[in-house]
Design a protein around this motif. Sequence first.
Motif, mmCIF file in Angstrom:
data_model
loop_
_atom_site.group_PDB
_atom_site.id
_atom_site.type_symbol
_atom_site.label_atom_id
_atom_site.label_comp_id
_atom_site.label_asym_id
_atom_site.label_seq_id
_atom_site.Cartn_x
_atom_site.Cartn_y
_atom_site.Cartn_z
ATOM 1 N N LYS A 25 14.365 61.334 55.076
ATOM 2 C CA LYS A 25 15.714 61.616 54.582
ATOM 3 C C LYS A 25 15.782 61.442 53.053
ATOM 4 C CE LYS A 25 20.295 62.028 55.279
ATOM 5 N NZ LYS A 25 20.927 63.185 55.889
ATOM 6 N N LEU A 26 15.167 60.394 52.524
ATOM 7 C CA LEU A 26 15.331 60.075 51.111
ATOM 8 C C LEU A 26 14.234 60.643 50.205
ATOM 9 C CD1 LEU A 26 16.596 56.380 51.299
ATOM 10 C CD2 LEU A 26 17.929 58.492 51.191
ATOM 11 N N ILE A 27 13.078 60.973 50.756
ATOM 12 C CA ILE A 27 12.000 61.548 49.934
ATOM 13 C C ILE A 27 11.978 63.058 50.126
ATOM 14 C CG2 ILE A 27 9.522 61.613 49.479
ATOM 15 C CD1 ILE A 27 9.378 58.700 50.459
ATOM 16 N N LEU A 37 10.553 49.137 55.328
ATOM 17 C CA LEU A 37 11.775 48.842 54.583
ATOM 18 C C LEU A 37 11.515 47.948 53.376
ATOM 19 C CD1 LEU A 37 14.546 48.410 57.303
ATOM 20 C CD2 LEU A 37 14.058 50.388 55.858
ATOM 21 N N ASP A 38 10.629 46.974 53.514
ATOM 22 C CA ASP A 38 10.343 46.076 52.387
ATOM 23 C C ASP A 38 9.741 46.834 51.208
ATOM 24 O OD1 ASP A 38 11.244 43.616 53.544
ATOM 25 O OD2 ASP A 38 9.417 43.560 54.745
ATOM 26 N N CYS A 39 8.737 47.660 51.469
ATOM 27 C CA CYS A 39 8.079 48.410 50.391
ATOM 28 C C CYS A 39 8.995 49.501 49.837
ATOM 29 C CB CYS A 39 6.763 49.015 50.881
ATOM 30 S SG CYS A 39 5.496 47.772 51.232
ATOM 31 N N PHE A 40 9.808 50.123 50.693
ATOM 32 C CA PHE A 40 10.728 51.167 50.236
ATOM 33 C C PHE A 40 11.791 50.571 49.309
ATOM 34 C CE2 PHE A 40 12.741 55.364 51.979
ATOM 35 C CZ PHE A 40 12.342 56.012 50.827
ATOM 36 N N ALA A 41 12.273 49.370 49.652
ATOM 37 C CA ALA A 41 13.246 48.695 48.796
ATOM 38 C C ALA A 41 12.644 48.426 47.420
ATOM 39 C CB ALA A 41 13.718 47.395 49.452
ATOM 40 N N THR A 42 11.402 47.998 47.383
ATOM 41 C CA THR A 42 10.722 47.769 46.107
ATOM 42 C C THR A 42 10.571 49.083 45.351
ATOM 43 O OG1 THR A 42 9.517 45.886 47.020
ATOM 44 C CG2 THR A 42 8.601 46.903 45.035
ATOM 45 N N TYR A 43 10.134 50.129 46.046
ATOM 46 C CA TYR A 43 9.944 51.451 45.442
ATOM 47 C C TYR A 43 11.243 51.997 44.858
ATOM 48 C CZ TYR A 43 8.984 56.515 45.331
ATOM 49 O OH TYR A 43 8.862 57.830 44.957
ATOM 50 N N LEU A 44 12.349 51.819 45.576
ATOM 51 C CA LEU A 44 13.651 52.345 45.144
ATOM 52 C C LEU A 44 14.426 51.363 44.262
ATOM 53 C CD1 LEU A 44 14.836 53.969 48.498
ATOM 54 C CD2 LEU A 44 13.941 55.136 46.475
ATOM 55 N N GLU A 47 17.840 46.489 47.443
ATOM 56 C CA GLU A 47 17.640 45.438 48.435
ATOM 57 C C GLU A 47 17.331 46.057 49.805
ATOM 58 O OE1 GLU A 47 17.655 42.147 47.722
ATOM 59 O OE2 GLU A 47 17.981 42.724 45.623
ATOM 60 N N LYS A 48 16.550 45.353 50.603
ATOM 61 C CA LYS A 48 16.246 45.809 51.958
ATOM 62 C C LYS A 48 17.536 46.031 52.745
ATOM 63 C CE LYS A 48 13.795 44.430 56.164
ATOM 64 N NZ LYS A 48 12.986 43.384 56.795
ATOM 65 N N ASN A 49 18.506 45.145 52.552
ATOM 66 C CA ASN A 49 19.795 45.259 53.245
ATOM 67 C C ASN A 49 20.489 46.577 52.911
ATOM 68 O OD1 ASN A 49 21.946 44.125 54.892
ATOM 69 N ND2 ASN A 49 23.085 43.994 52.972
ATOM 70 N N ASP A 50 20.347 47.057 51.674
ATOM 71 C CA ASP A 50 20.941 48.342 51.285
ATOM 72 C C ASP A 50 20.380 49.474 52.149
ATOM 73 O OD1 ASP A 50 22.388 47.111 49.197
ATOM 74 O OD2 ASP A 50 20.735 47.425 47.779
ATOM 75 N N LEU A 51 19.089 49.423 52.416
ATOM 76 C CA LEU A 51 18.450 50.462 53.235
ATOM 77 C C LEU A 51 18.898 50.362 54.689
ATOM 78 C CD1 LEU A 51 14.841 50.445 51.752
ATOM 79 C CD2 LEU A 51 16.739 51.974 51.208
ATOM 80 N N GLU A 52 19.062 49.129 55.179
ATOM 81 C CA GLU A 52 19.539 48.951 56.546
ATOM 82 C C GLU A 52 20.959 49.509 56.700
ATOM 83 O OE1 GLU A 52 18.894 44.738 56.674
ATOM 84 O OE2 GLU A 52 16.908 44.966 57.578
ATOM 85 N N ILE A 53 21.784 49.327 55.684
ATOM 86 C CA ILE A 53 23.145 49.875 55.691
ATOM 87 C C ILE A 53 23.091 51.403 55.694
ATOM 88 C CG2 ILE A 53 25.247 50.136 54.293
ATOM 89 C CD1 ILE A 53 24.771 47.157 53.429
ATOM 90 N N LYS A 54 22.215 51.984 54.870
ATOM 91 C CA LYS A 54 22.090 53.453 54.823
ATOM 92 C C LYS A 54 21.641 54.007 56.167
ATOM 93 C CE LYS A 54 23.065 55.788 52.086
ATOM 94 N NZ LYS A 54 24.432 56.305 51.820
ATOM 95 N N ILE A 55 20.703 53.353 56.829
ATOM 96 C CA ILE A 55 20.256 53.789 58.155
ATOM 97 C C ILE A 55 21.449 53.816 59.111
ATOM 98 C CG2 ILE A 55 18.908 53.111 60.200
ATOM 99 C CD1 ILE A 55 16.727 52.138 58.209
ATOM 100 N N LYS A 56 22.251 52.747 59.093
ATOM 101 C CA LYS A 56 23.434 52.684 59.963
ATOM 102 C C LYS A 56 24.399 53.821 59.631
ATOM 103 C CE LYS A 56 27.002 49.599 61.600
ATOM 104 N NZ LYS A 56 27.979 48.633 61.206
ATOM 105 N N GLU A 57 24.623 54.077 58.340
ATOM 106 C CA GLU A 57 25.528 55.155 57.931
ATOM 107 C C GLU A 57 25.013 56.517 58.393
ATOM 108 O OE1 GLU A 57 25.943 54.796 53.684
ATOM 109 O OE2 GLU A 57 27.225 53.025 53.845
#
Length: 67
Positions: A25-27, A37-44, A47-57
């Motif tokens: 979705k994002l790439i 999620l941990d490595c993607f948060a670092t790449y972007l 925070e990991k929590n931000d990605l978890e929120i986006k998945i839920k959305e």
Amino acid sequence: MSSKAKKCIECGKKLKKDEVALSKKLIDLDTEDFYCLDCFATYLECEKNDLEIKIKEFKEEGCTLFL
């Protein structure tokens, strides 16, 4: 390579389907670069929590990548 065998491009961790879907979705839908999620948060640089929120959305929006 099946989706069950996808691994994080950074750390090599076996990925969950939501992690694969988020990378697509994002790439890019056709990407071969998948992140946990941990490595993607670092790449972007978020925070990991931000990605978890986006998945839920994305799930709530009905994005078919997250079915």
